[in-house]
Design an enzyme around this catalytic site. Structure first.
Site, short mmCIF file in Angstrom:
data_model
loop_
_atom_site.label_atom_id
_atom_site.label_comp_id
_atom_site.label_asym_id
_atom_site.label_seq_id
_atom_site.Cartn_x
_atom_site.Cartn_y
_atom_site.Cartn_z
N HIS A 104 -0.95 -9.49 7.74
CA HIS A 104 -0.21 -9.61 9.36
C HIS A 104 0.03 -11.09 10.10
O HIS A 104 -0.09 -11.17 11.69
CB HIS A 104 -0.02 -8.41 9.85
CG HIS A 104 0.69 -7.67 8.78
ND1 HIS A 104 1.43 -7.28 7.65
CD2 HIS A 104 0.29 -5.92 8.44
CE1 HIS A 104 1.09 -6.29 6.93
NE2 HIS A 104 0.27 -5.34 7.27
N HIS A 178 7.94 -3.93 10.65
CA HIS A 178 6.37 -2.90 10.45
C HIS A 178 7.06 -1.37 11.29
O HIS A 178 6.00 -0.79 11.48
CB HIS A 178 5.52 -3.12 10.60
CG HIS A 178 3.82 -3.31 9.73
ND1 HIS A 178 4.11 -1.62 9.72
CD2 HIS A 178 3.89 -3.25 8.90
CE1 HIS A 178 2.76 -1.35 8.58
NE2 HIS A 178 2.74 -2.53 7.70
N GLU A 315 8.71 -2.58 4.38
CA GLU A 315 8.30 -4.07 4.97
C GLU A 315 9.64 -5.13 3.93
O GLU A 315 9.03 -4.96 3.09
CB GLU A 315 7.21 -4.11 5.25
CG GLU A 315 6.35 -2.99 6.02
CD GLU A 315 5.15 -2.65 5.28
OE1 GLU A 315 4.53 -4.33 5.77
OE2 GLU A 315 4.31 -2.52 4.98
C1 GLA Z 1 0.78 -3.00 5.79
C2 GLA Z 1 -0.57 -3.55 4.16
C3 GLA Z 1 -1.34 -1.97 4.24
C4 GLA Z 1 -1.31 -2.22 5.52
C5 GLA Z 1 -0.24 -2.07 6.54
C6 GLA Z 1 -0.92 -1.69 8.49
O1 GLA Z 1 2.27 -2.41 4.74
O2 GLA Z 1 -0.11 -3.78 2.97
O3 GLA Z 1 -2.12 -2.99 3.70
O4 GLA Z 1 -2.30 -3.20 5.99
O5 GLA Z 1 0.80 -3.13 6.36
O6 GLA Z 1 -1.54 -0.74 8.49
#
Ligand code: GLA
Length: 351
Positions: A104, A178, A315
């Site tokens: 991220h 997100h 997402e």
């Molecule tokens: C995404 C990732 C997860 C986690 C979340 C945030 O969905 O794939 O593994 O990192 O973000 O906690």
């Protein structure tokens, strides 16, 4: 549009919250810190308006957040293996913040930046644009990159998110939003009774560290099949290896017949409240994440501590670790190109 001061950053800069309305009572609050969706207020089947987006009541909790509530994730949504990739023969080393991997956007991703605010006048729809200029070398990425994100609330109860990105050197870009949804409107309830339908016939399996193996597998006959509507909890404990690695769903699903056009791709329904959320996107995939790591996240809205599966993220994005996978669609952005994404979450009710 209603604008108020939500808090101050560590550098004493003002964090503003913008409330976008429509005539049927939908209200969405977004802030310039992380270009984050803070609230989504929509009616249930009896007309009760409730918030369906997880988050915090107080700004300071967003400063310390580690679960990415509501924010724009960038430059790269999800993981890049070992924080390394090569572009035009040059090796780039990114910050690692998820074991050995980059997640991220790195140590301080776009979710922790104060974005520029660009207001535009429109009497027909309410919208706000946030922009962030990411300097060359930030978190290890090449190129000065500018990303603009516009949030729009339409009269059809849609939250429409439009992205535009440009760079002055070849780079990789894969932003996403997100938001964790819980359509019950009560954040102490699990999302495992929500039903999900997705137009995704394949997914990208991962290793135990959530890095795609590079394979593309048909969902048919596996717990990953949401092509026909299915309750999220139905197969989550099926003992399927992929679900064990991630303690639930945390996988990239591949949409059928991808052609870059904005299409209806998923429907999330909460039978109890009657709330329905339809998702449209022009992206090739979506990370379905069932909030597997939410347990014990404190200072939630109304003072609650969130639990595992308190929220679900959809997402919309390119596949994780694409910079290292030649068989995945490209995420490279060149100086003469413009990155664009449109994703829409549309709310309605079913009696
Ligand atoms: C995404 C990732 C997860 C986690 C979340 C945030 O969905 O794939 O593994 O990192 O973000 O906690």
């Amino acid at each position: 549009m209603n604008i108020k001061l939500f808090g101050k950053t560590k550098n004493d800069e003002a964090v503003l919250m913008f409330e976008l309305h429509n005539k049927s009572g939908m209200r969405v609050s977004v802030m310039n810190f992380g270009a984050t969706v803070v609230k989504i207020l929509v009616p249930d089947k009896n007309g009760n308006i409730q918030d369906v987006a997880l988050g915090y009541d107080y700004f300071d909790n967003y400063l310390n957040d580690s679960v990415y509530f509501g924010c724009i994730v960038g430059r790269y949504g999800n993981r890049i293996a070992k924080g390394r990739f090569a572009l035009n023969g040059k090796e780039y080393k990114l910050a690692t913040n998820d074991g050995d991997n980059h997640l991220h956007g790195g140590q301080e991703g776009f979710n922790k930046k104060l974005w520029e605010v660009i207001e535009s006048e429109s009497v027909i729809i309410e919208s706000i644009t946030f922009a962030y200029n990411s300097p060359d070398g930030e978190e290890g990425y090449p190129g000065n990159l500018r990303l603009e994100v516009t949030y729009i609330v339409t009269e059809d109860n849609e939250l429409k998110i439009e992205y535009r990105g440009t760079t002055d050197k070849p780079t990789v870009l894969n932003p996403t939003n997100h938001t964790y949804f819980n359509l019950t409107g009560s954040f102490d309830k699990s999302i495992l009774n929500h039903k999900l339908q997705m137009d995704a016939g394949q997914f990208t399996p991962t290793d135990a560290g959530s890095i795609p193996t590079g394979e593309i597998i048909d969902v048919k006959g596996t717990p990953m099949d949401f092509q026909k509507e299915k309750t999220l909890g139905e197969d989550i404990e099926a003992g399927f290896d992929q679900l064990k690695y991630a303690s639930g769903y945390d996988h990239n699903f591949i949409f059928n017949n991808f052609d870059g056009q904005t299409k209806h791709r998923a429907t999330l329904t909460d039978p109890g409240s009657g709330r329905v959320m339809d998702m449209y996107t022009d992206q090739p995939g979506v990370q379905l994440y069932t909030g597997n790591f939410l347990n014990g996240v404190k200072n939630g809205k109304g003072g609650i501590t969130y639990s595992k599966h308190s929220g679900i993220c959809l997402e919309t994005q390119h596949y994780p670790d694409s910079p290292n996978k030649e068989n995945f669609p490209t995420v490279v952005l060149k100086p003469d190109e413009e990155y664009r994404q449109t994703t829409i979450y549309k709310f309605s009710v079913k009696q």
